[in-house]
Design a protein around this motif. Structure first.
Motif, PDB file in Angstrom:
ATOM      1  N   PRO A   2       0.801  -1.229   0.000  1.00  0.00           N
ATOM      2  CA  PRO A   2       0.000   0.000   0.000  1.00  0.00           C
ATOM      3  C   PRO A   2       0.834   1.279   0.000  1.00  0.00           C
ATOM      4  CG  PRO A   2      -0.872  -1.572   1.584  1.00  0.00           C
ATOM      5  CD  PRO A   2       0.409  -2.140   1.062  1.00  0.00           C
ATOM      6  N   ASP A   5       1.944   1.872  -3.516  1.00  0.00           N
ATOM      7  CA  ASP A   5       0.802   2.283  -4.344  1.00  0.00           C
ATOM      8  C   ASP A   5       0.543   3.776  -4.188  1.00  0.00           C
ATOM      9  OD1 ASP A   5       0.351  -0.303  -5.270  1.00  0.00           O
ATOM     10  OD2 ASP A   5      -1.089  -0.765  -3.696  1.00  0.00           O
ATOM     11  N   GLU A   6       0.688   4.256  -2.972  1.00  0.00           N
ATOM     12  CA  GLU A   6       0.413   5.666  -2.687  1.00  0.00           C
ATOM     13  C   GLU A   6       1.560   6.580  -3.110  1.00  0.00           C
ATOM     14  OE1 GLU A   6      -0.006   8.387   1.278  1.00  0.00           O
ATOM     15  OE2 GLU A   6      -0.974   6.418   1.314  1.00  0.00           O
ATOM     16  N   PRO A   9       3.143   5.041  -7.428  1.00  0.00           N
ATOM     17  CA  PRO A   9       2.171   4.154  -8.093  1.00  0.00           C
ATOM     18  C   PRO A   9       2.701   3.525  -9.371  1.00  0.00           C
ATOM     19  CG  PRO A   9       1.486   6.461  -8.262  1.00  0.00           C
ATOM     20  CD  PRO A   9       2.654   6.413  -7.321  1.00  0.00           C
ATOM     21  N   GLU A  10       3.507   4.234 -10.138  1.00  0.00           N
ATOM     22  CA  GLU A  10       4.047   3.653 -11.383  1.00  0.00           C
ATOM     23  C   GLU A  10       4.987   2.499 -11.063  1.00  0.00           C
ATOM     24  OE1 GLU A  10       4.573   6.986 -10.652  1.00  0.00           O
ATOM     25  OE2 GLU A  10       2.974   7.863 -11.859  1.00  0.00           O
ATOM     26  N   THR A  11       5.770   2.647 -10.002  1.00  0.00           N
ATOM     27  CA  THR A  11       6.695   1.592  -9.595  1.00  0.00           C
ATOM     28  C   THR A  11       5.924   0.377  -9.101  1.00  0.00           C
ATOM     29  OG1 THR A  11       8.349   3.241  -9.006  1.00  0.00           O
ATOM     30  CG2 THR A  11       8.630   1.046  -8.059  1.00  0.00           C
ATOM     31  N   ALA A  12       4.898   0.618  -8.291  1.00  0.00           N
ATOM     32  CA  ALA A  12       4.068  -0.482  -7.789  1.00  0.00           C
ATOM     33  C   ALA A  12       3.397  -1.223  -8.940  1.00  0.00           C
ATOM     34  CB  ALA A  12       3.029   0.059  -6.812  1.00  0.00           C
ATOM     35  N   GLU A  13       2.913  -0.487  -9.911  1.00  0.00           N
ATOM     36  CA  GLU A  13       2.269  -1.103 -11.073  1.00  0.00           C
ATOM     37  C   GLU A  13       3.276  -1.937 -11.875  1.00  0.00           C
ATOM     38  OE1 GLU A  13      -0.145   0.067 -15.155  1.00  0.00           O
ATOM     39  OE2 GLU A  13       0.265   1.636 -13.687  1.00  0.00           O
TER      40      GLU A  13
END
Length: 121
Positions: A2, A5-6, A9-13
């Protein structure tokens, strides 16, 4: 992830896409990939990862014994790496350490070669 994501977000994706591309499809089935992940997680010392990938391996058809064998393989690799690290120089480190050494002349500085490393000991 989480917080990723916050914050990123591009890295998490991208990480999610990497995971999907590795674990979906391919020549190895999902169970086998999860068992590899279990062994890798043991070697990386990530208890959370061992737990998650063990659960996923079981969900994809692995038995408790298969998970245990994956962990045993990691244990063997870890143990073997510790036994053989000492042969990096073409000679066993213990043979080098316990060779008969000539005493240094009083007041003489050791050369870098005699020191054997950057720490000067």
């Amino acid at each position: 992830m989480p917080f990723m994501d916050e914050i990123l977000p591009e890295t998490a994706e991208a990480f999610g896409k990497l995971r999907s591309s590795i674990f979906e499809g391919g020549e190895l089935d999902r169970k086998t990939k999860e068992l590899i992940a279990v062994a890798s997680s043991v070697l990386m010392r990530c208890q959370y990862c061992v737990d998650v990938h063990s659960q996923r391996a079981v969900a994809n058809g692995a038995s408790k014994k298969e998970v245990a064998e994956a962990i045993a393989v990691a244990m063997f690799i870890a143990g073997g790496s510790q036994l053989n690290w000492a042969n990096n120089y073409g000679e066993n480190v213990y043979d080098i350490i316990f060779k008969e050494k000539k005493p240094l002349e009083s007041g003489k500085e050791k050369s870098d070669e005699e020191k054997g490393c950057c720490c000067g000991k």
